[in-house]
Scaffold this motif. Structure first.
Motif, short mmCIF file in Angstrom:
data_model
loop_
_atom_site.label_atom_id
_atom_site.label_comp_id
_atom_site.label_asym_id
_atom_site.label_seq_id
_atom_site.Cartn_x
_atom_site.Cartn_y
_atom_site.Cartn_z
N VAL A 44 26.51 -2.88 -37.09
CA VAL A 44 25.40 -3.19 -36.16
C VAL A 44 26.24 -2.77 -34.81
N LEU A 45 25.35 -1.96 -34.06
CA LEU A 45 25.73 -1.87 -32.53
C LEU A 45 24.80 -2.72 -31.87
N VAL A 89 28.28 4.97 -26.61
CA VAL A 89 27.21 4.58 -27.60
C VAL A 89 26.58 5.69 -28.59
N ARG A 90 26.44 6.87 -28.08
CA ARG A 90 26.02 7.91 -29.23
C ARG A 90 26.96 7.93 -30.60
N ASP A 91 28.04 7.77 -30.04
CA ASP A 91 29.04 7.85 -31.38
C ASP A 91 28.93 6.63 -32.34
N LEU A 92 28.81 5.69 -31.35
CA LEU A 92 28.66 4.21 -32.18
C LEU A 92 27.33 4.20 -33.07
N ALA A 93 26.24 4.60 -32.48
CA ALA A 93 25.01 4.65 -32.98
C ALA A 93 25.03 5.61 -34.35
N GLN A 94 26.01 6.64 -34.24
CA GLN A 94 26.19 7.62 -35.46
C GLN A 94 26.91 6.73 -36.61
N TRP A 95 27.91 6.03 -35.98
CA TRP A 95 28.59 5.09 -37.11
C TRP A 95 27.75 3.71 -37.65
N ALA A 96 26.78 3.30 -36.69
CA ALA A 96 26.09 2.11 -37.33
C ALA A 96 24.99 2.38 -38.19
N ASP A 97 24.65 1.14 -38.78
CA ASP A 97 23.47 1.09 -39.68
C ASP A 97 22.20 0.78 -38.72
N VAL A 98 22.63 -0.22 -37.90
CA VAL A 98 21.65 -1.01 -37.19
C VAL A 98 22.05 -0.85 -35.61
N VAL A 99 20.91 -0.47 -34.64
CA VAL A 99 21.18 -0.87 -33.30
C VAL A 99 20.28 -1.78 -32.90
N VAL A 100 20.60 -2.92 -31.86
CA VAL A 100 19.84 -3.91 -31.35
C VAL A 100 19.80 -3.77 -29.96
N SER A 117 17.10 6.93 -26.42
CA SER A 117 16.00 6.55 -27.10
C SER A 117 16.27 6.44 -28.65
N TYR A 118 15.21 5.93 -29.49
CA TYR A 118 15.40 5.90 -31.11
C TYR A 118 15.37 7.43 -31.53
N ASP A 119 14.38 8.03 -30.89
CA ASP A 119 14.34 9.25 -31.40
C ASP A 119 15.41 10.21 -30.95
N ARG A 150 18.19 8.76 -33.45
CA ARG A 150 17.86 9.41 -34.86
C ARG A 150 18.29 10.72 -35.30
N ASP A 151 18.53 11.45 -34.03
CA ASP A 151 18.85 12.80 -34.30
C ASP A 151 20.47 13.09 -34.91
N VAL A 152 20.97 11.88 -34.51
CA VAL A 152 22.55 11.92 -34.78
C VAL A 152 22.77 11.07 -36.10
N ASN A 153 21.60 10.13 -36.38
CA ASN A 153 21.69 9.09 -37.53
C ASN A 153 20.45 9.13 -37.98
N PRO A 154 19.72 9.79 -38.84
CA PRO A 154 18.63 9.74 -39.58
C PRO A 154 18.34 8.41 -40.20
N ALA A 155 19.22 7.71 -40.89
CA ALA A 155 19.20 6.53 -41.42
C ALA A 155 19.22 5.37 -40.75
N LEU A 156 19.20 5.48 -39.25
CA LEU A 156 19.46 4.36 -38.32
C LEU A 156 18.10 3.48 -38.20
N VAL A 157 18.49 2.08 -38.37
CA VAL A 157 17.44 1.11 -38.11
C VAL A 157 17.64 0.76 -36.85
N MET A 158 16.64 0.66 -35.90
CA MET A 158 16.93 0.26 -34.50
C MET A 158 15.65 -0.84 -34.12
N VAL A 159 16.22 -2.07 -33.40
CA VAL A 159 15.47 -3.16 -33.22
C VAL A 159 15.45 -3.22 -31.43
N SER A 160 14.26 -2.91 -30.99
CA SER A 160 14.05 -3.18 -29.67
C SER A 160 13.04 -4.41 -29.46
N THR A 161 13.68 -5.36 -28.85
CA THR A 161 13.07 -6.52 -28.42
C THR A 161 12.73 -6.77 -26.93
N SER A 162 11.77 -6.91 -26.51
CA SER A 162 11.28 -7.09 -25.02
C SER A 162 10.26 -8.04 -24.97
#
Length: 399
Positions: free
Chosen positions: A6-7, A83-94, A108-110, A113-125
């Motif tokens: 998780v990132l 952060v991009r490298d961590l997003a490529q490593w991660a399963d989840v970004v919050v 952004s998620y899009d 997703r280009d570097v990690n198509p299986a990424l699940v991203m949670v945006s809370t606002s």
């Protein structure tokens, strides 16, 4: 959650509590922040001995225990590449930035997703990622106002007080966590990631479903009614003997009322037609509450609690935040956990909000002081070599 990566780019409470729960149950959570823009939870305390220190905030500790800490200044391009490298490593970004900020950083998620198509991203606002008020930023007390809670909390006919603190900050992560677990199960089955958009306001509204439903049928708008309840009477908080001592009492039905009435006023009160039914008690609620408080105000609060509970009448003394830590139930459940801290020796955090028999929560490490795990995350998780680390330091990105 062991093996989940998780990132965590979230701030304050609503986002960080998602990562905290995942860390409690075994996920590897890397939290990114910068000392140049101090995290709001770090300045809110409480602090050991009352001494202000952003490295020892109790709120920050309880929202971020169990995480690895990486200090990055995201205004620097070199930090955003990390952060991009961590997003490529991660399963989840919050993340919990104002909607649009991640896109400004090309995160952004899009784009991730280009570097990690299986990424699940949670945006809370506060308001969600789109709509005319998406860019309105604020805290959970604003979420409580916008979702309707501020309008219904206060004395009848008096000023509106609202629920204490940033109410929706503590509601939204429960919805976010459930949605995230569903998204991870979907990814397990399909290999596909997704973007989860969590609005604090919309999460808060879920807890006003009865009021929304009633309005849709009758047109009635719920107003503030203090501690009273539409289905019970008496229902409130009443003064007890001593300084700032109070007892909360809820009489659920007419049978309970007769038992309660016999206790506080004998057969005469139990037979008083003004209070025979819940409808009648609501019609004479002010007189009813005066009778109850006349009885409670000179009695010990522990005696009141014990006497009422023995008669199956729901009642409990009102706890202060300090009394909560001494409560035998909370102690028995080990809700407050002490763990080692490099600056204060120990710190106290809240336990996970639920228990799991086969996979209990573990509280291995305190929330990260600035940069505590920089070397581990950069060198061991991302595999950066000496040259890359020196370039980051030269770019002034690690702070």
């Amino acid at each position: 959650m062991a093996g989940l990566k998780v990132l965590d780019l979230a701030w304050v409470v609503a986002g960080p509590l998602v990562g905290r729960t995942l860390a409690d149950f075994g996920a590897t959570v890397v939290r990114v922040e910068s000392s140049r823009r101090v995290e709001t939870a770090r300045v809110m305390g409480p602090f050991p001995n009352g001494d202000h220190d952003v490295q020892q905030s109790g709120l920050f500790e309880t929202c971020n225990a169990g995480k690895l800490g990486l200090s990055l200044d995201l205004s620097k391009a070199a930090a955003r590449q990390v952060v991009r490298d961590l997003a490529q490593w991660a399963d989840v970004v919050v993340e919990s930035f104002t909607p649009g900020q991640m896109a400004k950083w090309n995160l952004s998620y899009d784009q991730l997703r280009d570097v990690n198509p299986a990424l699940v991203m949670v945006s809370t606002s506060l308001s969600g990622q789109d709509g005319p008020h998406a860019h309105y930023s604020g805290y959970g007390n604003h979420g409580a106002a916008l979702s309707g809670f501020q309008h219904i909390v206060g004395e009848q006919g008096g000023p509106l007080v609202g629920p204490y603190g940033p109410y929706t900050d503590f509601i939204a992560p429960r919805f976010g966590l459930a949605a995230l677990l569903a998204a991870l199960d979907h990814r397990r089955c399909t290999g596909k990631g997704c973007h989860l958009d969590i609005s604090q306001i919309e999460a808060g509204v879920q807890f006003l479903a009865p009021q929304v439903a009633a309005h849709s049928v009758t047109g009635a708008v719920q107003a503030a009614m203090g501690n009273r309840d539409a289905a019970m009477a008496p229902h409130g908080v009443f003064r007890a003997a001593g300084d700032d001592q109070w007892i909360a009492i809820a009489v659920e039905n007419d049978a309970q009322w007769r038992t309660f009435a016999e206790l506080i006023g004998g057969a005469a009160l139990a037979a008083d037609h003004r209070f025979a039914t819940v409808e009648a008690r609501h019609g004479h609620v002010e007189a009813l509450e005066q009778i109850v408080e006349t009885w409670t105000k000179d009695k010990n609060v522990e005696w009141l609690e014990e006497s009422l509970c023995l008669r199956a009448i729901p009642a409990h003394r009102v706890q202060s935040i300090y009394g909560l830590g001494a409560d035998p139930q909370m102690r028995g459940r080990e809700h407050l956990i002490r763990i080692d801290h490099p600056l204060s020796g120990t710190t106290m955090i809240e336990a996970a909000p639920f228990r799991m028999s086969r996979t209990p929560a573990r509280y291995a490490v305190c929330a990260p002081p600035y940069g505590r795990d920089n070397d581990h995350v950069l060198a061991e998780i991302l595999g950066y070599g000496k040259d890359r680390l020196e370039a980051l330091a030269e770019a002034d990105a690690l702070i």
